[in-house]
Design an enzyme around this catalytic site. Structure first.
Site, short mmCIF file in Angstrom:
data_model
loop_
_atom_site.label_atom_id
_atom_site.label_comp_id
_atom_site.label_asym_id
_atom_site.label_seq_id
_atom_site.Cartn_x
_atom_site.Cartn_y
_atom_site.Cartn_z
N HIS A 112 -1.14 0.90 -9.52
CA HIS A 112 -1.84 -0.01 -8.61
C HIS A 112 -2.52 -1.15 -9.40
O HIS A 112 -3.73 -1.33 -9.36
CB HIS A 112 -2.89 0.75 -7.78
CG HIS A 112 -3.33 0.00 -6.56
ND1 HIS A 112 -3.61 0.60 -5.35
CD2 HIS A 112 -3.55 -1.32 -6.34
CE1 HIS A 112 -3.97 -0.31 -4.47
NE2 HIS A 112 -3.95 -1.49 -5.05
N ARG A 141 0.85 -1.19 0.00
CA ARG A 141 0.00 0.00 0.00
C ARG A 141 0.89 1.23 0.00
O ARG A 141 1.95 1.25 0.63
CB ARG A 141 -0.89 0.04 1.25
CG ARG A 141 -2.13 -0.83 1.19
CD ARG A 141 -3.17 -0.29 0.21
NE ARG A 141 -4.37 -1.12 0.18
CZ ARG A 141 -4.58 -2.13 -0.66
NH1 ARG A 141 -3.69 -2.43 -1.58
NH2 ARG A 141 -5.71 -2.81 -0.62
P1 NDP Z 1 -1.91 -11.42 4.50
O1 NDP Z 1 -2.84 -10.91 5.54
O2 NDP Z 1 -2.02 -12.83 4.05
O3 NDP Z 1 -0.39 -11.19 4.97
C1 NDP Z 1 0.03 -10.02 5.58
C2 NDP Z 1 1.44 -10.23 6.07
O4 NDP Z 1 1.90 -9.01 6.65
C3 NDP Z 1 1.54 -11.31 7.16
O5 NDP Z 1 2.73 -12.03 7.02
C4 NDP Z 1 1.58 -10.47 8.43
O6 NDP Z 1 2.25 -11.08 9.52
C5 NDP Z 1 2.38 -9.29 7.95
N1 NDP Z 1 2.18 -8.14 8.83
C6 NDP Z 1 1.04 -7.46 9.10
N2 NDP Z 1 1.26 -6.50 9.99
C7 NDP Z 1 2.57 -6.56 10.30
C8 NDP Z 1 3.39 -5.85 11.19
N3 NDP Z 1 2.93 -4.85 11.96
N4 NDP Z 1 4.70 -6.21 11.27
C9 NDP Z 1 5.19 -7.22 10.52
N5 NDP Z 1 4.45 -7.95 9.65
C10 NDP Z 1 3.15 -7.62 9.55
O7 NDP Z 1 -2.06 -10.43 3.26
P2 NDP Z 1 -1.81 -10.72 1.73
O8 NDP Z 1 -0.48 -11.35 1.59
O9 NDP Z 1 -2.97 -11.41 1.12
O10 NDP Z 1 -1.80 -9.23 1.15
C11 NDP Z 1 -0.86 -8.29 1.60
C12 NDP Z 1 -1.24 -6.89 1.12
O11 NDP Z 1 -0.98 -6.75 -0.26
C13 NDP Z 1 -2.71 -6.51 1.23
O12 NDP Z 1 -3.05 -6.18 2.55
C14 NDP Z 1 -2.80 -5.33 0.30
O13 NDP Z 1 -2.52 -4.15 0.98
C15 NDP Z 1 -1.70 -5.60 -0.71
N6 NDP Z 1 -2.24 -5.88 -2.05
C16 NDP Z 1 -1.87 -5.04 -3.08
C17 NDP Z 1 -2.33 -5.29 -4.34
C18 NDP Z 1 -1.89 -4.46 -5.49
O14 NDP Z 1 -2.44 -4.61 -6.60
N7 NDP Z 1 -0.90 -3.60 -5.33
C19 NDP Z 1 -3.23 -6.40 -4.63
C20 NDP Z 1 -3.53 -7.22 -3.49
C21 NDP Z 1 -3.05 -6.95 -2.25
P3 NDP Z 1 1.67 -12.45 10.17
O15 NDP Z 1 1.97 -13.52 9.14
O16 NDP Z 1 2.49 -12.60 11.38
O17 NDP Z 1 0.22 -12.25 10.40
C1 OXD Z 2 -6.14 -5.43 -3.12
C2 OXD Z 2 -5.74 -4.43 -4.11
O1 OXD Z 2 -6.09 -5.15 -1.92
O2 OXD Z 2 -6.06 -4.60 -5.31
O3 OXD Z 2 -6.54 -6.54 -3.54
O4 OXD Z 2 -5.07 -3.47 -3.77
#
Ligand code: NDP
Ligand code: OXD
Length: 320
Positions: free
Chosen positions: A283, A235
């Site tokens: 994005h 993000r």
């Molecule tokens: P998940 O919820 O599966 O994974 C999130 C990861 O981030 C986990 O490993 C989590 O740790 C870690 N995390 C969260 N908070 C913290 C913190 N404070 N410190 C350290 N690690 C942290 O999410 P996804 O992998 O499915 O997606 C990740 C992000 O990708 C989405 O939230 C979205 O913002 C972004 N995204 C962007 C897109 C784009 O087109 N650019 C498309 C889709 C998603 P833990 O494993 O310990 O819970």
């Molecule tokens: C998502 C994105 O969160 O597209 O899936 O950013």
């Protein structure tokens, strides 16, 4: 919660994306179910499910019998920042299609930096035939910040290409082929080992603004490709674009691929647009595909009505 074979009415509430395309996809995926949009759906007691992307505020709280909220993305910051959000479970997208799209983006960007695409493209403009030293993938460590669904999937493919992997998450993980870290000290250690850093974190109060000067200065300086590279597809709120620009200008950062920005669309006067060391994409790292995701969400609703817990329920306290 009601259960059984009744088919609850569904509100689709979307801003920024083409709502007609989504409505058509949902109606095709579940012709017997009643999908409505606003203003018709607002305040409607027969609505049990809301499917949203950046919903207008106050809409969800107007639905007295809402049971589930579906985010049309993997991220839920666009839902959770709604101060009037009702206290019902939120389900995010966990989909092989979206996951593969993100892996494609990550692999595309890692390989472009690793194979020195920027330099070769500029050499081509000058008709310059000049071979650059090319390290082996096994000489490179890719650090994945965020070892969730998307981070782990990307790590697996990069690992299969021969890269070394390390990763960081909130809680300690054990992922085959990935040197896993957690906690503040873990992040510093991980950044110091990574030649390319890929950020796939959710935006939460804890992660907001964390790609800042301190983060960038903790990145390894000497790398097999000449300097450290940042890739952020999580993000835009995770990053300080001013700090990224300063790090690029001072040489602390060699290059960056940014798919997300503090303000989207990226403002016209951002110097990132014209920086040859920066790859800007709007994005699109992992788009939500209406046809694929409509089918998956209607399956989730049907499963829920048959008493199953949906896949991808968000931990509202953790914020993701
Ligand atoms: P998940 O919820 O599966 O994974 C999130 C990861 O981030 C986990 O490993 C989590 O740790 C870690 N995390 C969260 N908070 C913290 C913190 N404070 N410190 C350290 N690690 C942290 O999410 P996804 O992998 O499915 O997606 C990740 C992000 O990708 C989405 O939230 C979205 O913002 C972004 N995204 C962007 C897109 C784009 O087109 N650019 C498309 C889709 C998603 P833990 O494993 O310990 O819970
Ligand atoms: C998502 C994105 O969160 O597209 O899936 O950013």
């Amino acid at each position: 919660m009601s259960r059984g074979n009744d088919t609850g009415r569904v509100l689709i509430s979307i801003t920024d994306w083409d709502i007609e395309q989504w409505l058509a996809a949902f109606r095709t995926a579940a012709p017997d179910r009643d999908f409505v949009t606003e203003p018709e759906g607002a305040n409607d007691p027969s609505i049990r499910y809301a499917i949203v992307w950046n919903q207008p505020r106050e809409v969800l709280s107007s639905l007295p019998n809402l049971e589930l909220i579906f985010s049309l993305g993997a991220g839920v910051d666009h839902v959770l920042t709604d101060q009037s959000l009702p206290d019902v479970p939120i389900v995010r997208i966990v989909s092989p299609d979206l996951t593969m799209r993100m892996s494609e983006y990550v692999v595309w960007q890692v390989l472009d930096h690793f194979r020195q695409g920027t330099t070769y493209r500029s050499q081509q403009k000058e008709k310059l035939w000049k071979e650059l030293p090319q390290p082996a993938a096994s000489a490179m460590t890719i650090g994945i910040v965020g070892l969730g669904v998307l981070g782990v999937a990307s790590a697996r493919i990069l690992h299969s290409l021969g890269f070394r992997l390390c990763g960081w998450s909130r809680t300690q993980k054990n992922v085959q082929g990935v040197d896993c870290y957690c906690g503040e000290a873990g992040l510093t250690n991980m950044l110091a080992k990574s030649d390319v850093v890929v950020v796939l974190l959710p935006l939460t109060p804890q992660t907001k603004g964390m790609i800042n000067r301190e983060f960038l200065e903790a990145m390894k300086q000497e790398t097999p490709i000449g300097g450290p590279v940042l890739i952020n597809a999580g993000r835009g709120g995770l990053q300080s674009e001013a700090d990224i620009s300063n790090a690029l200008n001072s040489g602390k950062l060699m290059a960056a691929s940014l798919d997300v920005f503090e303000t989207e669309p990226l403002v016209q006067d951002s110097n990132l647009w014209e920086n040859p060391a920066v790859t800007v994409t709007p994005h699109v790292a992992a788009n939500s595909d209406p046809e694929t995701l409509a089918t998956e969400v209607v399956d989730q609703i049907a499963n829920f009505e048959n008493g199953l817990i949906p896949t991808g329920v968000v931990d509202r306290n953790a914020g993701y």
